[in-house]
Design a protein around this motif. Structure first.
Motif, short mmCIF file in Angstrom:
data_model
loop_
_atom_site.label_atom_id
_atom_site.label_comp_id
_atom_site.label_asym_id
_atom_site.label_seq_id
_atom_site.Cartn_x
_atom_site.Cartn_y
_atom_site.Cartn_z
N THR A 238 0.78 -1.19 0.40
CA THR A 238 -0.03 -0.05 -0.61
C THR A 238 1.13 1.22 -0.14
N VAL A 239 0.49 2.23 -0.78
CA VAL A 239 1.62 3.33 -0.76
C VAL A 239 0.82 4.43 0.61
N ASP A 240 0.68 3.85 1.18
CA ASP A 240 0.65 4.34 2.36
C ASP A 240 1.43 4.48 3.38
N ASP A 241 2.18 3.23 3.52
CA ASP A 241 3.30 2.97 3.88
C ASP A 241 4.91 4.19 3.72
N TYR A 242 4.41 5.04 2.58
CA TYR A 242 5.22 5.30 1.51
C TYR A 242 5.47 6.28 2.00
N ALA A 243 6.22 7.34 1.27
CA ALA A 243 6.34 9.21 1.52
C ALA A 243 6.87 8.92 -0.59
N ILE A 247 8.39 15.56 -10.33
CA ILE A 247 7.60 16.63 -10.52
C ILE A 247 6.36 16.63 -11.97
N ASP A 248 6.33 17.55 -12.70
CA ASP A 248 5.68 17.63 -13.58
C ASP A 248 4.47 17.97 -14.05
N GLY A 249 3.77 17.56 -12.80
CA GLY A 249 1.55 17.84 -12.70
C GLY A 249 1.11 16.83 -13.87
N ILE A 250 1.33 15.73 -14.31
CA ILE A 250 1.05 15.22 -15.83
C ILE A 250 -0.35 14.85 -15.30
N THR A 251 -1.48 14.79 -15.87
CA THR A 251 -2.57 14.43 -15.47
C THR A 251 -3.03 12.73 -14.81
N ASP A 252 -2.07 12.33 -15.08
CA ASP A 252 -2.31 10.55 -13.52
C ASP A 252 -1.71 10.89 -12.62
N VAL A 257 -2.24 12.49 -7.02
CA VAL A 257 -2.52 13.83 -5.54
C VAL A 257 -3.86 13.76 -4.82
N LYS A 258 -4.73 13.65 -6.20
CA LYS A 258 -6.09 13.42 -5.86
C LYS A 258 -6.79 12.45 -4.66
N ASN A 259 -6.28 11.08 -4.89
CA ASN A 259 -6.64 10.06 -3.89
C ASN A 259 -4.63 10.06 -2.91
N ASP A 260 -4.40 11.10 -3.04
CA ASP A 260 -3.73 11.01 -1.72
C ASP A 260 -2.65 10.13 -2.03
N VAL A 325 -6.19 20.71 -7.08
CA VAL A 325 -5.99 20.33 -8.12
C VAL A 325 -7.02 19.69 -8.58
N GLU A 326 -8.43 19.95 -8.41
CA GLU A 326 -9.36 20.15 -9.01
C GLU A 326 -9.30 21.10 -10.42
N GLY A 327 -9.30 22.06 -10.20
CA GLY A 327 -8.88 23.18 -10.84
C GLY A 327 -8.36 23.23 -11.97
N LEU A 328 -6.99 22.22 -11.86
CA LEU A 328 -5.77 21.76 -12.63
C LEU A 328 -6.38 20.54 -13.64
#
Length: 333
Positions: A238-243, A247-252, A257-260, A325-328
């Motif tokens: 699970t990604v919750d175990d990692y930070a 860089i770039d801000g691509i769509t995925d 980011v939206k899904n933490d 994030v929603e605006g982007l």
């Protein structure tokens, strides 16, 4: 010397404004991209075609795919010069090897604008970039804060020898260096060549090699960071175990980011490319040219047009968070 078509146009056959109509042939701008596979580069390509002067037909863009090869880009610059392009914009593959493009353009009397990545020279007409040291620092700082400046991290680097890998790495090291000495250990650092697939493969290997020991993951771009998420989830973790940061801000990455699942530092593809076109046109057309892109208003107070004469234009970074994030995401087609 390249023939000058502009001197006879200024003041007589051109109305130099954002709604200008050229009385003669369009200005020809060659855009040399290091490769066209990644979404960020595709966003830059779309930004070029969305520039007001390109959409009006006053400027003709020739887009070159460098196929991730510095020599290919150098050869494409020769082609652009031979085919009488008025300006060259290059997104270089290699910090040193692509200096030849600047040298060739200068010899031909053609303005050359470096965009997105950097070159190890100051002989270009101008560069329109974002500060990669700062970008690497911002993502590194997020990871350090997330792990409390204590633990183990891995770093997925850009292509070796490229300015992104060099300067984002410097920013990563700066952020790590702000933690107490020895508190953060870099377990692995290796290039995944901006690739999601290569990032996934690297992370799969590291997860087996360093079971339970990785706390933070620094991806020098979003594609590689997203690859590590696929590796973690594919292994049943699970990604919750990692930070995790990229860089770039691509769509995925915006959705991640939206899904933490990760952090992303948005690099403005539109700002870099449209700014480059405006600066190129200023050096082709002359002092009468007024910038057509909206980016100068977007970044008012942060980005000064300076009559198109600055040697370097730094397009600001945007830290992606829950508030923006929603605006982007709405800006993506």
């Amino acid at each position: 010397m390249k023939k000058t078509i502009i001197s006879t146009l200024i003041g007589t056959s051109l109305v130099l404004s954002s709604g200008a109509a050229f009385a003669k042939d369009p200005v020809k701008v060659a855009v040399l991209m290091y490769g066209m596979k990644a979404e960020f580069v595709q966003l830059m390509e779309q930004a070029a075609y969305d520039h007001p002067m390109v959409k009006s037909g006053d400027v003709k863009i020739t887009m070159y795919d460098g196929r991730y090869d510095a020599l290919v880009q150098n050869n494409q610059a020769e082609t652009a010069i031979r085919t009488d392009h008025d300006a060259i914009i290059i997104n270089p593959m290699d910090f040193d090897a692509n200096i030849d493009v600047v040298d060739m353009a200068n010899e031909a009397g053609i303005p050359v604008i470096v965009t997105n990545a950097r070159l190890n020279t100051d002989k270009m007409t101008a560069e329109v970039v974002s500060d990669d040291v700062e970008g690497g620092y911002l993502e590194g700082k997020f990871i350090m804060e997330k792990i409390g400046c204590k633990g183990n991290v891995v770093i997925l680097e850009g292509p070796k020898g490229g300015s992104g890998e060099i300067q984002r790495g410097q920013g990563n090291e700066k952020a790590i260096g702000e933690c107490p000495e020895g508190a953060v250990k870099v377990l692995e650092r290796k290039t995944a060549n901006w690739s999601r697939a290569e990032g996934m493969n690297l992370m799969e290997n590291w997860l087996m090699k360093h079971q339970g020991k990785i706390d933070g993951i620094i991806g020098q771009n979003d594609e590689m960071a997203l690859g590590t998420i696929e590796a973690i989830e594919g292994s049943g973790g699970t990604v919750d175990d990692y930070a995790i940061a990229g860089i770039d801000g691509i769509t995925d990455a915006l959705y991640a980011v939206k899904n933490d699942k990760m952090a992303s530092i948005l690099q403005d593809a539109n700002g870099q490319m449209q700014g480059s076109i405006d600066v190129a046109l200023r050096h082709v057309i002359g002092t009468e040219y007024k910038p057509s892109s909206t980016i100068w208003n977007q970044y008012a107070g942060q980005l000064d047009w300076n009559n198109g004469l600055s040697k370097r234009y730094d397009i600001p970074w945007t830290i992606v968070n829950k508030q923006n994030v929603e605006g982007l995401l709405k800006t993506r087609k």
